[in-house]
Scaffold this motif. Sequence first.
Motif, short mmCIF file in Angstrom:
data_model
loop_
_atom_site.label_atom_id
_atom_site.label_comp_id
_atom_site.label_asym_id
_atom_site.label_seq_id
_atom_site.Cartn_x
_atom_site.Cartn_y
_atom_site.Cartn_z
N PRO A 1 15.55 16.97 -0.92
CA PRO A 1 16.52 17.26 0.15
C PRO A 1 15.96 18.22 1.21
N GLU A 2 15.18 19.21 0.78
CA GLU A 2 14.59 20.14 1.76
C GLU A 2 13.63 19.40 2.69
N ALA A 3 12.80 18.53 2.14
CA ALA A 3 11.87 17.77 2.95
C ALA A 3 12.60 16.82 3.88
N GLU A 4 13.67 16.20 3.40
CA GLU A 4 14.46 15.31 4.25
C GLU A 4 15.05 16.08 5.43
N GLY A 5 15.58 17.30 5.15
CA GLY A 5 16.14 18.10 6.24
C GLY A 5 15.09 18.49 7.27
N LEU A 6 13.88 18.85 6.80
CA LEU A 6 12.82 19.23 7.73
C LEU A 6 12.36 18.04 8.56
N LEU A 7 12.26 16.86 7.93
CA LEU A 7 11.91 15.66 8.68
C LEU A 7 12.96 15.33 9.73
N GLU A 8 14.22 15.55 9.41
CA GLU A 8 15.29 15.28 10.36
C GLU A 8 15.23 16.24 11.55
N GLN A 9 14.94 17.49 11.27
CA GLN A 9 14.80 18.46 12.36
C GLN A 9 13.65 18.11 13.28
N VAL A 10 12.53 17.67 12.71
CA VAL A 10 11.39 17.27 13.52
C VAL A 10 11.75 16.05 14.36
N ARG B 1 0.84 -1.19 0.00
CA ARG B 1 0.00 0.00 0.00
C ARG B 1 0.88 1.24 0.00
N ILE B 2 0.40 2.30 -0.64
CA ILE B 2 1.17 3.53 -0.75
C ILE B 2 0.25 4.72 -0.62
N TYR B 3 0.77 5.78 0.07
CA TYR B 3 0.03 7.03 0.20
C TYR B 3 0.82 8.09 -0.53
N ARG B 4 0.25 8.59 -1.64
CA ARG B 4 0.94 9.57 -2.48
C ARG B 4 0.49 10.98 -2.10
N CYS B 5 1.44 11.85 -1.81
CA CYS B 5 1.16 13.25 -1.51
C CYS B 5 1.53 14.09 -2.72
N GLY C 1 5.73 13.95 -5.17
CA GLY C 1 4.89 14.97 -5.77
C GLY C 1 4.69 16.20 -4.90
N VAL C 2 5.36 16.29 -3.77
CA VAL C 2 5.20 17.43 -2.86
C VAL C 2 6.15 18.54 -3.27
N ASN C 3 5.59 19.73 -3.51
CA ASN C 3 6.43 20.89 -3.85
C ASN C 3 6.58 21.88 -2.71
N LYS C 4 5.83 21.68 -1.61
CA LYS C 4 5.91 22.59 -0.47
C LYS C 4 5.50 21.84 0.79
N MET C 5 6.33 21.95 1.84
CA MET C 5 6.02 21.27 3.10
C MET C 5 6.52 22.14 4.26
N ASP C 6 5.65 22.31 5.26
CA ASP C 6 6.06 23.06 6.45
C ASP C 6 6.25 22.11 7.63
N THR C 7 6.46 22.69 8.82
CA THR C 7 6.76 21.88 10.00
C THR C 7 5.58 20.99 10.39
N VAL C 8 4.36 21.50 10.23
CA VAL C 8 3.19 20.70 10.58
C VAL C 8 3.08 19.48 9.68
N GLU D 1 9.48 7.81 1.00
CA GLU D 1 10.31 7.76 -0.20
C GLU D 1 9.97 8.96 -1.08
N GLY D 2 10.90 9.27 -1.95
CA GLY D 2 10.70 10.35 -2.91
C GLY D 2 10.79 11.74 -2.30
N ALA D 3 11.32 11.89 -1.08
CA ALA D 3 11.38 13.22 -0.46
C ALA D 3 12.54 14.01 -1.03
#
Length: 370
Positions: free
Chosen positions: A77-86, A16-20, A49-56, A73-75
Amino acid sequence: MATRGYRKGDEHSDERIYRCVGSLTISRAATTEREIELMPDGMTIDLSGVNKMDTVGAWLVYRATRDRGARVEGASPEAEGLLEQVRQADVPVRVTPEEEGTGFKRGVSELGEYVVEAGQILFGLLNFFGATLIGFWQVFKRPQQRFRMNAVVTRFDLVGVRALGIIGLMSFLIGIVIGQQGAVQLRAFGAEIYTINLIGRITVRELGTLMTAIMVAGRSGSAFAAQLGTMKLTEEIDAMRTIGVSPTEALVIPRMMSAIVMMPLLSFYAMIMTILGGGIYCWIDLEIPPLTFVQRLQEVIPITDVWVGLIKAPVFGFVIALVGCFQGMLVEGDAEQVGLRTTNAVVQAIFLVIVIDAVFAVFFSSIGWI
């Protein structure tokens, strides 16, 4: 927006996969959270497919990986960095179960802290006492340049004159209480006349000076701490040091001198008011004439009792002023410290007064003044 669906794996599994798609921000947080809750555990979250992601949005994705075993998967580099900070900011609260003996250990630890704090206060008080003695010596050497008569007279008004009302009323009522309680107990033996002995000796020797000291500690000692503490917060004391004026000579010594001089006078005044209250009670309830009351007082009160009360008074005044000024000088930080130090000044002054009174009692008893 986001979509849910299946991604084919090999011929033996179906994942199963959830595509954003689009933005994964706070504006879509509620919808995204509901959609993730409908997905099974172990899902895969596709962020290609995500072009914008915030902290929430990053928090929603991270929580799914933490609690539901999801994979990302598919994140970018900016999204990876934000996920790491969270992930780094998510520090779990660890509740350590209470071990056997923890309460006892905590009690011993707090007792040790109190002992250390008491030792530090005692050391600081002795240090301040030494600085005060040096200040007195400097004033004594050059009284014309360093002695501030106006400041001392002003403190006379604060410590003495304005305290006459409350000390007089308190002493008068205490005299009535002593007379009433003593008469109740002595009436059973037909010895009401000895109520005069009780009122006279306990008032002159102990109670008059001790109760006056407690009132002065609560009234003038707290005022000294609050005044100096406020001046410390407003940097007036630092300004005095900058222009070459000693705060000890200008602020502490006038307050100490006023307390030392006024305490014997207030104590004698309290003795008179207490005896007056007791005498009025004996006159009204026991029908002992005032002349008889006064004559009996002269017979039962030795002059040594008067000296005992008056000798202790200036010592109590010095201790009260010393503690009040010391606590006021310790104020720093914010206005809350003023209230804290004022409370400490009253408590410590009353404690030291009672301790010193006990020492005086043993001393005078040892030299035969009983």
